[in-house]
Each structure stands twice: as structure tokens, then as C-alpha cells.
Design a protein around this motif. Structure first.
Motif, PDB file in Angstrom:
ATOM      1  N   LYS A 113       1.560  -6.098  -8.314  1.00 37.21           N
ATOM      2  CA  LYS A 113       2.452  -5.347  -8.577  1.00 37.21           C
ATOM      3  C   LYS A 113       2.508  -3.909  -8.293  1.00 37.21           C
ATOM      4  O   LYS A 113       3.329  -3.088  -7.822  1.00 37.21           O
ATOM      5  CB  LYS A 113       2.614  -5.717  -9.772  1.00 37.21           C
TER       6      LYS A 113
ATOM      7  N   GLN B 177      10.452  -6.059  -8.642  1.00 42.24           N
ATOM      8  CA  GLN B 177       9.418  -5.888  -8.366  1.00 42.24           C
ATOM      9  C   GLN B 177       8.552  -7.656  -9.627  1.00 42.24           C
ATOM     10  O   GLN B 177       7.335  -7.463  -9.151  1.00 42.24           O
ATOM     11  CB  GLN B 177       8.557  -4.551  -9.446  1.00 42.24           C
TER      12      GLN B 177
ATOM     13  N   GLU C 210       4.847  -1.539  -6.849  1.00 45.60           N
ATOM     14  CA  GLU C 210       5.381   0.123  -7.857  1.00 45.60           C
ATOM     15  C   GLU C 210       4.408   1.335  -6.472  1.00 45.60           C
ATOM     16  O   GLU C 210       5.506   2.302  -6.628  1.00 45.60           O
ATOM     17  CB  GLU C 210       4.847   0.061  -8.470  1.00 45.60           C
TER      18      GLU C 210
END
Length: 154
Positions: free
Chosen positions: A125, A5, A129
Motif C-alpha cells: 500500500k 489503493q 501511495e
């Protein structure tokens, strides 16, 4: 080693070995998408798939409780026997729309079988997530398992 990530493009990835030749895996990937594209008991309805770069890829995933998730995007790359890259960033005709990801399904010969790798990249990001929290790893691994089951059955 940094978490996926935190890598450029915010990727998520699953991979597995399939005990079938790449030609058979490719055939299942492109001819039987509705049979593996989402984890059972969900099912996939194909609206349209034009298997070429720039072609439309529109599907609906249908849940057992009547849930529906429509996906309408384009194929960015179709390299026969090797790779399919798709995105929801565009509709057919290259019309931009709110985007979540770019996905890539790749197969390569490995021993007597095939290495299957599914990767998604995200613009932020937070989106990465979110995808992970939605169950990316379990869901996309199950998709790979279902693909393997079909390809290995011949």
C-alpha cells in the motif's frame, strides 16, 4: 466502493476513449513509444524493447532540467492488438531486482474507436501511495492523451 489503493495488488488506473481504431492505437503503442511514454516536456529514450513475453524493456525518461529516470525491466505479456504487461521486478534473463510495480496497457474496441486502460499494481500500500503522490493520475492520463493525439492524427 473501496478505494483502489485498498484492493488486492494495490492498483492505480486511468482510462480514456481514443477516436481511432485499435489497430492504429496498437501501432502507435508499439512503434512510437518514445513519442508518448512520458509527459512533455520530458522525453523518452529507448535503450531496448524486445516486444515479446520475457523480452527486455529498457528506457530512460529525460527531463527538461537534465533529470534522468532509468527503467529496466521485462515484458511479462505481449498480446498483439490487445495488451502489454511489464514489470521492473526483473531484468532481462529473469534476474530479480528491487521492484516498484507491474504495469498493464490494454486496448479494446469501443464504438468507432478504442478504450485504452493503463493499470499499475504495487506490492505494498505504501508503494501505491508513493506512486499516487508522484503524480500517477496526471502523468499516466497525460501519457494516454499523448497516445490518443498520435493515434487520432493517423
Amino acid at each position: 466502493m473501496p478505494d483502489e489503493q485498498d484492493q488486492p495488488g494495490y492498483p492505480l488506473r486511468v482510462t480514456r476513449h481514443i477516436a481511432a481504431p485499435p489497430e492504429r492505437v496498437w501501432h502507435v503503442m508499439t512503434e512510437r513509444l518514445e513519442d508518448y511514454w512520458c509527459p512533455r516536456p520530458w522525453r523518452t529514450e529507448i535503450i531496448e524493447i524486445d516486444w515479446r513475453s520475457g523480452g527486455r524493456m529498457a528506457t530512460t525518461m529525460c527531463g527538461p532540467e537534465g533529470e534522468r529516470h532509468d527503467g529496466d525491466g521485462v515484458l511479462l505479456e505481449v498480446t498483439p492488438g490487445r495488451r502489454i504487461v511489464f514489470t521492473d521486478a526483473f531484468r532481462a534473463g529473469w534476474i530479480p531486482q528491487p521492484a516498484f510495480m507491474v504495469g498493464c496497457l490494454e486496448i479494446t474496441p469501443e464504438g468507432e474507436g478504442t478504450r485504452y486502460t493503463a493499470t499499475t499494481w504495487h506490492w505494498t500500500k505504501e508503494a501505491c501511495e508513493q506512486h499516487k503522490a508522484m503524480g500517477f493520475e496526471a502523468g499516466w492520463a497525460t501519457m494516454g492523451d499523448q497516445l490518443a493525439e498520435l493515434a487520432e492524427a493517423g
